[in-house]
Design an enzyme around this catalytic site. Structure first.
Site, PDB file in Angstrom:
ATOM      1  N   ARG A 294     -62.098 -10.356   7.416  1.00 11.69           N
ATOM      2  CA  ARG A 294     -61.347  -9.142   7.075  1.00 11.69           C
ATOM      3  C   ARG A 294     -61.913  -8.467   5.832  1.00 11.69           C
ATOM      4  NH1 ARG A 294     -55.222 -11.296   8.668  1.00 11.69           N
ATOM      5  NH2 ARG A 294     -55.471 -10.797  10.882  1.00 11.69           N
ATOM      6  N   TYR A 421     -61.100  -3.918  14.639  1.00  7.55           N
ATOM      7  CA  TYR A 421     -61.256  -5.367  14.810  1.00  7.55           C
ATOM      8  C   TYR A 421     -60.903  -6.148  13.549  1.00  7.55           C
ATOM      9  CZ  TYR A 421     -66.319  -4.800  13.407  1.00  7.55           C
ATOM     10  OH  TYR A 421     -67.509  -4.513  12.800  1.00  7.55           O
ATOM     11  N   GLU A 422     -60.787  -7.463  13.733  1.00  8.29           N
ATOM     12  CA  GLU A 422     -60.296  -8.398  12.710  1.00  8.29           C
ATOM     13  C   GLU A 422     -58.900  -8.023  12.211  1.00  8.29           C
ATOM     14  OE1 GLU A 422     -61.760 -11.029  12.639  1.00  8.29           O
ATOM     15  OE2 GLU A 422     -63.579 -10.331  13.615  1.00  8.29           O
ATOM     16  N   GLY A 423     -58.064  -7.573  13.142  1.00  7.22           N
ATOM     17  CA  GLY A 423     -56.717  -7.117  12.809  1.00  7.22           C
ATOM     18  C   GLY A 423     -56.756  -5.640  12.486  1.00  7.22           C
ATOM     19  N   GLN A 428     -53.002  -4.962   9.110  1.00 11.68           N
ATOM     20  CA  GLN A 428     -53.291  -5.274   7.701  1.00 11.68           C
ATOM     21  C   GLN A 428     -52.195  -4.729   6.793  1.00 11.68           C
ATOM     22  OE1 GLN A 428     -55.942  -7.265   7.087  1.00 11.68           O
ATOM     23  NE2 GLN A 428     -56.244  -7.174   9.289  1.00 11.68           N
TER      24      GLN A 428
END
Length: 563
Positions: A294, A421-423, A428
């Protein structure tokens, strides 16, 4: 225009804004001397500028392809990845026990910034390998560490992260991949995973997949998930790649951007895997990898913004329309905005990395809380800046920006994945107003205290700028107090604007600090003035939206939205 890594900007931040010297003064990171740091930044910049950046356009025009079950890399990618691994760059922040350099994440993220701007599609590969290294260091057995870490750190093998399934995206607990014990300490992994970045490549001897799956006695939801290491080739008695495992790439996705990065649909058909960590504790192990990713994705946004800005600036200097277009007020506005945004986002990301390093070096709870608080802000703000700056880059090019051959559009296409991506950035922001406020805002208020102190320290030399920062910090403090009294659904409805406002105020804080260091007559002070007068005011409208709650949104029914 050739891409050039922003070594001077990074060096200024490490010297004055997020001091590397403070981290280097700890016992754990004593090797991070100024001389070592400068040598690393200089050589990484050379690699990025001369070896990696020339591949960016090739990767876009000649994507990775699936050929007879093997993923063939874009031209030049395998050779560049080989050089990157041989240079020790993958192990920059990995432990020395298995061949890493043991240097701070602050330096590693500075290097990832440069590499992202050079070629995002290629940078994704070592990024994921580094994340897997960190997860294995924290959670794997000694035997797994001894076998896999030296190969991953050297770049001989690469690592992936396998979470997503067709029915299990953000809701990871809905996954259906199974892990059946085989009675010999291994497990048979069966299921399908999608969106697996660099899920296969002909550039490496082996590919090590970190796969989330559920044991037969695993509870439903995330609490029943375990993590397994599933290699493409089963290591033989000497640790070399042996027989193929029972897994395959089903297909590659056709994407808007990052064409050189193969995004795979993976099928595991009773593939042999080894458990990482404890049964049913897979999410904790995977989150080690995800939190690394992240922050790194936020840095990707910064690197892509830098590359788009450089291209736009060069074009604006050269393009003649009643004189060079850089002299047109609106073009000058966009360029100044781009530069101010990049500095703010870069400083936020590196401040996050520095906090994580201090937490690791000192085991201090306050530093750990600071790193946790900054991670969703760095990811969201950095990737939003990447998209905004790349979009302005196209605009500065005018009609030529819409023509693929100029290359401006590629930056916008490539960076657009980063808020997803990655949340997603929405997730977030929800993490920021939810889990990261479970301390009743203690970490946030400590950070705001520092911003207040910075404004006070700058008041004599930079009274106007200091006043703007102090006022914005008070607004953010009051909004945070309001947020803490809201129901969670109301927090979530305003989470994205709240996170944006936090990033805005943090950016102002770092710009003010830069102006104080460089002096009131400096270019940095002039850039800070652009940020304070043109960008910082955005925080007020964002906080107004954050306070609005959820009722007005849900007053609109799905049918209302359809009409």
């Amino acid at each position: 225009m050739s891409y050039r890594s922003a070594v001077n900007e990074v060096t200024f931040i490490l010297d004055h804004i997020v001091p590397l010297a403070e981290i280097g003064a700890t016992e754990r990171f004593a090797d991070a001397t100024p001389e070592t740091a400068q040598a690393i930044l200089t050589e990484a910049a050379r690699m990025c500028d001369e070896v990696i950046a020339p591949l960016n356009r090739n990767g876009d025009l000649t994507p990775a392809r699936l050929e007879n079950g093997i993923v063939r890399s874009s031209p030049g990618f395998a050779e560049a990845l080989g050089q990157w691994g041989a240079g020790g760059w993958i192990g920059l922040s990995a432990g020395p026990e298995h061949g890493g350099m043991g240097l701070p994440q602050l330096l590693n993220m500075a290097v990832q910034d440069m590499m992202s701007g050079a070629c995002l599609a290629l940078q994704l590969n070592p990024l994921l390998t580094q994340g897997q290294i960190e997860a294995l260091e924290a959670h794997a057995s000694d035997d797994l560490k001894a076998l896999y870490l030296p190969k991953l750190i050297s770049g001989e093998w690469s690592g992936t992260m396998n979470l997503t399934e067709p029915q299990a995206g953000s809701d990871v607990g809905a996954l259906r991949t199974k892990a059946e014990p085989l009675g010999d300490g291994t497990y048979a992994i069966t299921g399908q995973k999608i969106f697996i970045t660099w899920g296969d490549s002909d550039a490496f001897e082996n590919v090590s997949h970190a796969v989330l799956a559920r044991l037969p006695d695993g509870a439903s939801g995330t609490k029943g998930i375990s993590l397994f290491l599933v290699p493409k080739y089963l290591p033989d008695a000497n640790g070399r790649p042996g027989q193929p495992n029972n897994l395959k790439v089903v297909s590659l996705e056709h994407k808007l951007g990052i064409h050189g990065s193969p995004t795979c649909v993976m099928a595991y058909e009773g593939a042999t895997g080894w458990m990482v960590g404890e049964p049913h504790k897979g999410m904790a192990a995977m989150f080690t990898m995800m939190n690394n990713a992240r922050l790194a994705v936020g840095v990707q946004g910064v690197g892509m913004a830098e590359a788009a800005y450089q291209k736009a600036l060069a074009y604006a200097r050269e393009r003649q329309q009643m004189g060079p277009i850089i002299d047109h007020a609106d073009v000058r506005r966009m360029l100044a905005t781009m530069k101010a945004e990049i500095f703010a986002a870069r400083a936020i990301a590196l401040a996050c990395a520095g906090a994580l390093d201090m937490a690791k070096a000192t085991a201090a709870a306050d530093w750990a809380a600071r790193g946790a608080l900054l991670t969703p802000i760095a990811k969201g703000f950095g990737t939003d800046v990447g998209c905004r700056v790349a979009d302005m880059g196209v605009q500065i090019h005018g009609g030529m920006g819409f023509i693929e051959e100029t290359g401006a559009a590629q930056y916008l296409r490539d960076v657009r994945i980063t808020p997803i991506y990655e949340g997603t950035n929405g997730i977030q922001a929800m993490d920021l107003v939810g889990r990261k406020m479970m301390d009743q805002g203690e970490a946030a208020f400590r950070l705001l205290d520092e911003i207040d102190a910075g404004a006070e320290a700058s008041r004599a030399a930079l009274p106007a700028l200091s006043k703007e920062v102090w006022s914005a910090a008070q607004n953010l403090r009051e909004a945070t107090e309001t947020l803490l009294g809201q129901q969670m659904q109301d927090r979530f409805a305003g989470a994205v604007p709240y996170a944006r406002a936090f990033g805005r105020v943090l950016g102002a804080h770092f710009h003010l600090k830069a102006a104080r260091v460089a002096g009131p007559s400096s270019a940095r002070a002039r850039l800070a003035a652009v940020y304070m007068t043109r960008l910082l005011p955005d925080h007020a409208s964002a906080l107004a939206e954050a306070r609005a709650g959820a009722d007005g949104l849900y007053a609109l029914s799905p049918d209302d939205l359809e009409a």
